[in-house]
Motif scaffolding. Structure first.
Motif, PDB file in Angstrom:
ATOM      1  N   THR A 166      34.160  33.306  41.681  1.00  0.00           N
ATOM      2  CA  THR A 166      33.429  34.055  42.701  1.00  0.00           C
ATOM      3  C   THR A 166      34.307  34.272  43.942  1.00  0.00           C
ATOM      4  O   THR A 166      34.430  35.401  44.439  1.00  0.00           O
ATOM      5  N   ALA A 167      34.921  33.190  44.387  1.00  0.00           N
ATOM      6  CA  ALA A 167      35.706  33.286  45.625  1.00  0.00           C
ATOM      7  C   ALA A 167      36.968  34.122  45.430  1.00  0.00           C
ATOM      8  O   ALA A 167      37.452  34.754  46.360  1.00  0.00           O
ATOM      9  N   GLY A 168      37.496  34.125  44.216  1.00  0.00           N
ATOM     10  CA  GLY A 168      38.785  34.788  43.978  1.00  0.00           C
ATOM     11  C   GLY A 168      38.668  36.250  43.619  1.00  0.00           C
ATOM     12  O   GLY A 168      39.676  36.946  43.520  1.00  0.00           O
ATOM     13  N   ALA A 169      37.469  36.730  43.383  1.00  0.00           N
ATOM     14  CA  ALA A 169      37.291  38.117  42.969  1.00  0.00           C
ATOM     15  C   ALA A 169      37.795  39.055  44.075  1.00  0.00           C
ATOM     16  O   ALA A 169      37.700  38.706  45.251  1.00  0.00           O
ATOM     17  N   PRO A 170      38.313  40.218  43.791  1.00  0.00           N
ATOM     18  CA  PRO A 170      38.527  40.735  42.438  1.00  0.00           C
ATOM     19  C   PRO A 170      39.932  40.484  41.899  1.00  0.00           C
ATOM     20  O   PRO A 170      40.187  40.781  40.737  1.00  0.00           O
ATOM     21  N   LEU A 171      40.805  39.930  42.727  1.00  0.00           N
ATOM     22  CA  LEU A 171      42.184  39.779  42.264  1.00  0.00           C
ATOM     23  C   LEU A 171      42.324  38.661  41.229  1.00  0.00           C
ATOM     24  O   LEU A 171      43.159  38.728  40.343  1.00  0.00           O
ATOM     25  N   LEU A 172      41.471  37.644  41.338  1.00  0.00           N
ATOM     26  CA  LEU A 172      41.562  36.528  40.399  1.00  0.00           C
ATOM     27  C   LEU A 172      41.000  36.981  39.055  1.00  0.00           C
ATOM     28  O   LEU A 172      39.835  37.365  38.954  1.00  0.00           O
ATOM     29  N   LYS A 173      41.827  36.957  38.045  1.00  0.00           N
ATOM     30  CA  LYS A 173      41.389  37.476  36.750  1.00  0.00           C
ATOM     31  C   LYS A 173      41.001  36.371  35.777  1.00  0.00           C
ATOM     32  O   LYS A 173      40.116  36.546  34.951  1.00  0.00           O
ATOM     33  N   GLU A 174      41.714  35.270  35.825  1.00  0.00           N
ATOM     34  CA  GLU A 174      41.447  34.223  34.832  1.00  0.00           C
ATOM     35  C   GLU A 174      41.558  32.856  35.484  1.00  0.00           C
ATOM     36  O   GLU A 174      42.347  32.666  36.415  1.00  0.00           O
ATOM     37  N   VAL A 175      40.785  31.927  34.989  1.00  0.00           N
ATOM     38  CA  VAL A 175      40.941  30.544  35.426  1.00  0.00           C
ATOM     39  C   VAL A 175      40.734  29.672  34.198  1.00  0.00           C
ATOM     40  O   VAL A 175      39.857  29.937  33.377  1.00  0.00           O
ATOM     41  N   HIS A 176      41.587  28.675  34.021  1.00  0.00           N
ATOM     42  CA  HIS A 176      41.311  27.728  32.940  1.00  0.00           C
ATOM     43  C   HIS A 176      41.780  26.324  33.294  1.00  0.00           C
ATOM     44  O   HIS A 176      42.699  26.142  34.093  1.00  0.00           O
ATOM     45  N   VAL A 177      41.049  25.365  32.721  1.00  0.00           N
ATOM     46  CA  VAL A 177      41.370  23.960  32.969  1.00  0.00           C
ATOM     47  C   VAL A 177      42.594  23.602  32.143  1.00  0.00           C
ATOM     48  O   VAL A 177      42.656  23.943  30.971  1.00  0.00           O
TER      49      VAL A 177
END
Lengths: 804, 345
Positions: free
Chosen positions: A738-749
């Motif tokens: 949510t906070a990283g939108a729209p540039l943040l495309k992917e997040v993984h542990v």
């Protein structure tokens, strides 16, 4: 129905057609012949012998030493163990060299020091089933009539040089529950004539109607009751040929009168009953429904409690027979009987079926009434039986019969056009072909232009409508002769619907992921039915289950899948995965159909990865089963719409279980089987899921849309966060996205650390974040700006701080 | 000086040739070609030479350097190749050891048979229709010309829940429901697979739960010959092009005329064996022309419309096709049984 090939020849010429050929022809034209039994199978060397002398065996209490004339030059000595052997008997002797069923060869032998040259046989030793052997011979040897000729073939005397066709009759062809019916069928097949049995006799001047008055109260149940009276009968054995015919058809001979009624049952398909006229206690027969609770002792000496659904024959007051089912002990024919009242009646199927079912008395007679007898054969069968009683029981048949008749018999008249026959069968028959078929069936035929009108005889109660005629034409014309075509005219687009297609995708996917498809029973026990149920409902119970184990419709698949794992684990297959798709049944009030929901369930246990020589082993865990399930959602395009929420589910591990939400609706669960349940089932760690397949397959997934492949590089930032132990990664990912939108495309542990280097109550989770702008190359500053926002949000919303 | 250079060249080449490792070779390179090497040293003495001799000697020195460098280069390549070969030799594995197995499951054999049949009929324009497993007596019996008290109800003793609700005894109610939904209009071409239930004790040949797959075609000109042709296509695709079919008259309350279809025995080729009970034929399915009562009850004008229906048991087909000897195997789900049905065919 067992049909004797030889007996059948009383009614129809079978020359040129062997029993096997006949069986083939009957099968091809409509009645399946399940087998042809050769009665004398393998028996050789059995002759009629005359017991000249019988004395006690000197060394054995239970043996007799007999001198038997077997038609040879000298009588021979035979040791016999039968209790009923006696001097003067004519008996069946298996001589030295004879062969009995089972390839049992008779040799000269010494029994307790005495020579024995053969064996005196019982009927069972000659291959006749014990249950049809006359009672007086069931414990010993069989005795021929005194006039039997010594030395002749005993097998021939016993009518065993015969073949039995076993007919498997469908319910519509009860006309073939009689030798005459079969004869008509064979006549149609072979195009030959039927010869009817002899019934003419010299009747007495006395009238049957002076001996008995018939009244029928229950006219609907019993529209026709015919009683004949036969005086001066002498009860004794029936002629040997009749006894052997009965035995071959599966009926045990008793005495001449009873045997004749059974013989007519087989010959005409009409069940008869013989009463001892003098024991009736009145000169009256009254047919009525029984009173509720009325008691009656049938001739098997069992007391029956009747209801108003049962039909009884009474002497005006007391029941004397349970109509169509069994006679009473009070009026049974005995060896002292001299006057017989012979009942030939038309009973409707319903009360007979009810009585035979309620009292567990299914018999050859009740089966025929249940399926319907030929109304036009009722009187003829009585006449024929009376004729035989005069001939073989020395009886004097009184003139006529006492009757109660309200039966209207109208043969079925059915018309069909030649055009319809050809249109439905796809044939090109001409009227002559069709007429010939009905002529062979001995149906009445009249033709007017294109229409053929057929009058079916009453024995063929199954002929009622046009289509019945079509069937007669088709089967006698021969299905082999019907052409092979494919439907023409308007077509339909074939195929699976969306739901069915997706279901196949799910199956393929799960199998590709390593699971075997199982199919288990829908019926289960009360205890298991509600285990793991997604919705708590009343269980649905069968009204008459066959066992408690299969008495309730399942509310979930899981208990059965766990049984599958248990079964396999106990057989050295303790590392497997299975899944099942199938309906569960949710009660919906007693008057409506249950709601059937298709579920999908999976269970994995033991090692998931093991590569023996490389020494790699990995046991199943929550994330293996979750990975499989996530893959399934991804395959269906639903991944984004699904959430896993920590939950408690009965019989699952309290800390390793999640509810599955699809678009915020709960659709199922995933988790580890509770360790105590695992222990009960003798399973290693086992992980499972079950969910509503219906909900999954009916959920709408976004349409597949191409997304441009990024032309600009992405920037990855890895962060390690310290959070409270209870904080779940899903929450953190959510915040990051949510906070990283729209540039943040992917997040993984990419790492999880809960070791002792952490402060008490804390853990560290590391995420990899990927930033990308599809339009241009991102600068470090731009990413840092967003990244800082993400970190701030993490701290604010989840108290997450960067690990120092 | 000239000789000295030649000497150095000879000496260096010999050393290069003798060298056995890249390190040794590098040492040689440093020793001879390096700034502190003997050639450089020789060149330092060039100042004592005349102006004419100097370029000649310079050229010679370069030539010597070059020659040595080429040799070293060549030797280095050789040594490198040898090193690679050695490494490869040391890396060789046993290719006969088993590969890492890919974990793959497969269809239950009954699903396999059902999908095969579905696909076969889909190819002929059929749709797949499904319906409830718990049914009303009406759809299971009455709509199929089996009124209450009909003797043929004996043939299929059923699991009732209430007087009017039971576990379906065949998939035919799906046909009744489909026809009703079409409201007296054609054409219909469906195939209906599903679970059915009967009051049978489970043994090698009976199961209280089993599968059925039925087909129904209703239209304005559907003929018995179409049924025969359709069944032949099915039998040859399912069991092999060399199989023959035979129709025998039979009885079902919902069709008239009714037939049973046999296929020629695969084991004996029709001459008779124990599998076909010495008849040369194996019973596969029941079929017939839809009974006019069934059409009328579903709202069809039986004067105008005709249809055919057929039904078979996937268990029986799987047993015949794969030689399975006990029907209970299908419901025990022993993986040693299940995994035998993975091969594509």
């Amino acid at each position: 129905m067992f049909v004797s090939y030889k007996w059948l020849q009383d009614y129809i010429d079978l020359s040129g057609v062997t029993a096997t050929e006949l069986a083939e022809k009957i099968t091809k034209s409509g009645i399946e012949v399940e087998g042809v039994e050769v009665l004398n199978n393998g028996i050789k060397g059995v002759v009629v012998g005359h017991v000249l002398e019988r004395e006690q065996h000197p060394n054995a209490d239970k043996l007799s030493k007999c001198l038997v004339d077997v038609g040879g030059e000298q009588p021979v000595q035979i040791i016999c163990g039968a209790p009923n052997v006696a001097q003067g008997q004519k008996v069946a002797v298996a001589t030295v060299g004879a062969v009995l069923p089972g390839n049992f060869k008779i040799k000269r032998a010494k029994l307790r020091g005495e020579e024995s040259n053969g064996m005196i046989c019982s009927l069972t030793e000659l291959g006749i089933e014990g249950k049809v052997v006359p009672k007086e011979y069931s414990e010993g040897i069989f005795v021929f009539p005194a006039d039997a000729e010594v030395g002749v073939d005993a097998i021939a005397m016993l009518n065993r040089n015969d073949e039995i066709l076993e007919l498997s009759l469908t319910p519509n062809r009860s006309d073939c529950l009689s030798m005459l019916g079969v004869a008509y069928e064979v006549a149609a097949i072979l195009g030959r004539n039927v010869k009817l049995p002899e019934t003419n006799l010299q009747a007495s001047t006395e009238k049957a109607s002076d001996y008995v008055k018939i009244t029928v109260e229950a006219k609907e149940d019993n529209p026709l009751y015919v009683a004949k009276v036969i005086k001066n009968v002498k009860i004794g054995p029936s002629p040997l040929w009749m006894q052997t015919r009965l035995m071959s058809a599966g009926i045990r001979p008793h005495n001449n009168v009873v045997d004749i009624t059974n013989y007519i049952l087989l010959e005409y398909g009409q069940p008869l009953h013989a009463f001892d006229y003098d024991r009736l206690g009145s000169k009256e027969i009254l047919v009525r429904r029984a009173a509720d609770g009325e008691k009656f002792v049938t001739l098997d000496d069992a007391e029956r409690t009747l209801t108003s659904e049962h039909l009884v024959i009474t002497n005006g007051t007391e029941p004397v027979a349970l109509a169509g089912v069994m006679g009473g002990a009070n009026s049974e024919v005995t060896s002292d009987t001299t006057t017989v009242l012979l009942e030939s009646a038309y009973f409707n199927g319903a009360p007979v079926r009810k009585a035979s079912k309620d009292h567990g008395l299914r018999s050859e007679a009740s089966a025929r009434f249940e399926k319907g007898v030929d109304p036009n054969r009722v009187r003829a069968a009585g006449e024929r039986a009376a004729y035989l009683m005069a001939k073989f029981a020395g009886g004097e048949v009184l003139e006529g019969a006492a009757e109660a008749d309200t039966l209207t018999v109208e043969p079925a008249v059915v018309s069909i056009t030649l055009e319809k026959i050809n249109r439905v069968l796809g044939t090109e028959l001409v009227m002559k072909d069709v007429k010939e078929i009905f002529d062979r069936l001995q149906f009445g035929v009249s033709i007017e232009e294109d229409t053929i009108t057929v009058t079916a005889p009453t024995r063929r109660g199954d002929i009622k409508i046009e289509e019945d005629l079509l069937e007669e034409v088709a089967r006698l014309y021969g299905y082999d002769n019907i052409p092979k075509t494919l439907p023409i005219g308007s077509t339909t687009p074939g195929g699976l619907n969306e739901y069915q297609k997706k279901r196949r995708v799910v199956r393929q996917y799960l199998e590709g992921a390593g699971l075997y498809q199982a199919v288990t029973y829908s019926l289960t026990s009360e205890e298991k039915a509600a285990q793991y149920a997604l919705e708590k409902r009343d269980t649905i119970r069968l009204s008459m289950p066959m066992s408690e184990e299969r008495s309730i419709l399942r509310l979930s698949i899981m208990p059965q899948l766990l049984e599958v794992l248990k079964y396999n684990s106990a057989r050295q297959n303790d590392s497997i995965g299975v899944y099942e798709t199938g309906a569960v049944f949710l009660a919906n009030g007693t008057d409506s159909l249950p709601v059937e929901k298709e579920h999908i369930a999976a269970a994995i246990t033991g090692l998931w990865e093991s590569h023996s020589w490389q020494g790699e082993k990995k046991a199943v865990d929550f994330y293996v089963i979750k990975g499989i399930l996530e893959g399934m959602f991804a395959k269906l395009g639903l991944f984004e719409q699904v959430q896993f929420v920590q939950a408690q589910v009965d019989r699952l591990h309290p800390g390793r279980t999640a509810e599955i939400l699809l678009n915020n609706e709960k659709i199922g669960f995933i988790g580890q089987v509770h360790p105590t349940v695992q222990k009960d089932l003798d399973l290693k760690d086992t992980y499972v899921f079950e969910l509503s397949l219906k909900a999954v397959l009916e959920a709408e997934a976004p349409a597949l849309q191409y997304e441009a492949i990024p032309r600009f590089p992405s920037i990855t930032r890895d962060i390690a966060l310290v959070v409270n132990k209870e904080t779940v990664s899903g929450t953190l990912s959510e915040i990051i996205l949510t906070a990283g939108a729209p540039l943040l495309k992917e997040v993984h542990v990419f790492d999880l650390y809960e070791g002792d280097k952490m402060e008490e109550g804390k853990k560290s989770i590391a995420f990899s974040l990927k930033y990308l702008d599809p339009e241009r190359t991102l600068t470090d500053e731009e990413v840092t700006k967003v990244h800082t926002r993400v970190l701030a949000a993490l701290e604010e919303k989840a108290g997450a701080v960067l690990r120092g | 000086m000239q000789e000295r250079l030649k000497e150095l060249q000879e000496e260096a080449i010999q050393k290069v040739e003798k060298s056995v490792s890249l390190k040794e070779l590098n040492d040689i390179r440093v020793a001879y070609l390096g700034k502190k090497g003997p050639i450089t040293e020789v060149l330092r003495g060039m100042g004592k030479l005349s102006a004419e001799e100097r370029p000649v000697m310079g050229a010679l020195a370069n030539e010597v350097r070059e020659t040595i460098a080429v040799k070293i280069e060549a030797k280095q390549k050789g040594l490198e190749e040898a090193a690679v070969l050695e490494k490869l030799a040391s890396e060789s594995i046993d290719v006969t050891l088993p590969g890492r197995p890919i974990k793959v499951g497969n269809h239950h054999p009954l699903t396999r048979i059902i999908e095969e049949i579905e696909d076969l009929f889909i190819g002929m324009g059929y749709q797949v229709a499904e319906g409830p497993e718990v049914e009303q007596d009406y759809y299971n019996f009455e709509a199929l010309n089996l009124p209450k008290g009909h003797p043929a109800r004996d043939m299929q003793d059923s699991f009732y829940i209430t007087e009017d609700i039971l576990l379906r005894t065949h998939t035919s109610p799906v046909q009744a429901r489909t026809m009703e939904k079409h409201q007296g209009k054609g054409p219909i071409k469906i195939i209906c697979p599903g679970k059915v239930y009967r009051r049978d004790n489970d043994d090698a040949t009976h199961s209280h739960q089993f599968m059925q797959i039925e087909g129904l075609v209703v239209g304005e000109n559907i003929r018995m010959s179409d049924l025969k042709g359709t069944l032949e296509v099915f039998a040859k695709k399912m069991f092999g092009a060399d199989r023959e079919i035979r129709l025998r008259p039979s009885f079902f309350p919902f069709t008239e005329p009714s037939v049973e279809m046999d296929i020629s025995c695969k084991i004996c080729g029709g001459s008779g064996c124990s599998v076909c009970k010495r008849t040369g034929w194996i019973e596969i399915l029941g079929a017939g022309m839809v009974h006019p009562n069934v059409l009328e009850m579903a709202g069809y004008d039986s004067k105008k419309y005709t249809g055919f229906a057929f039904g078979m048991g996937p268990e029986r087909i799987a047993m015949l096709k794969y030689g399975v000897d006990d029907i209970r195997h299908f419901y025990t789900n022993d993986v040693r049984f299940l995994k035998q049905f993975s091969k594509h065919e």
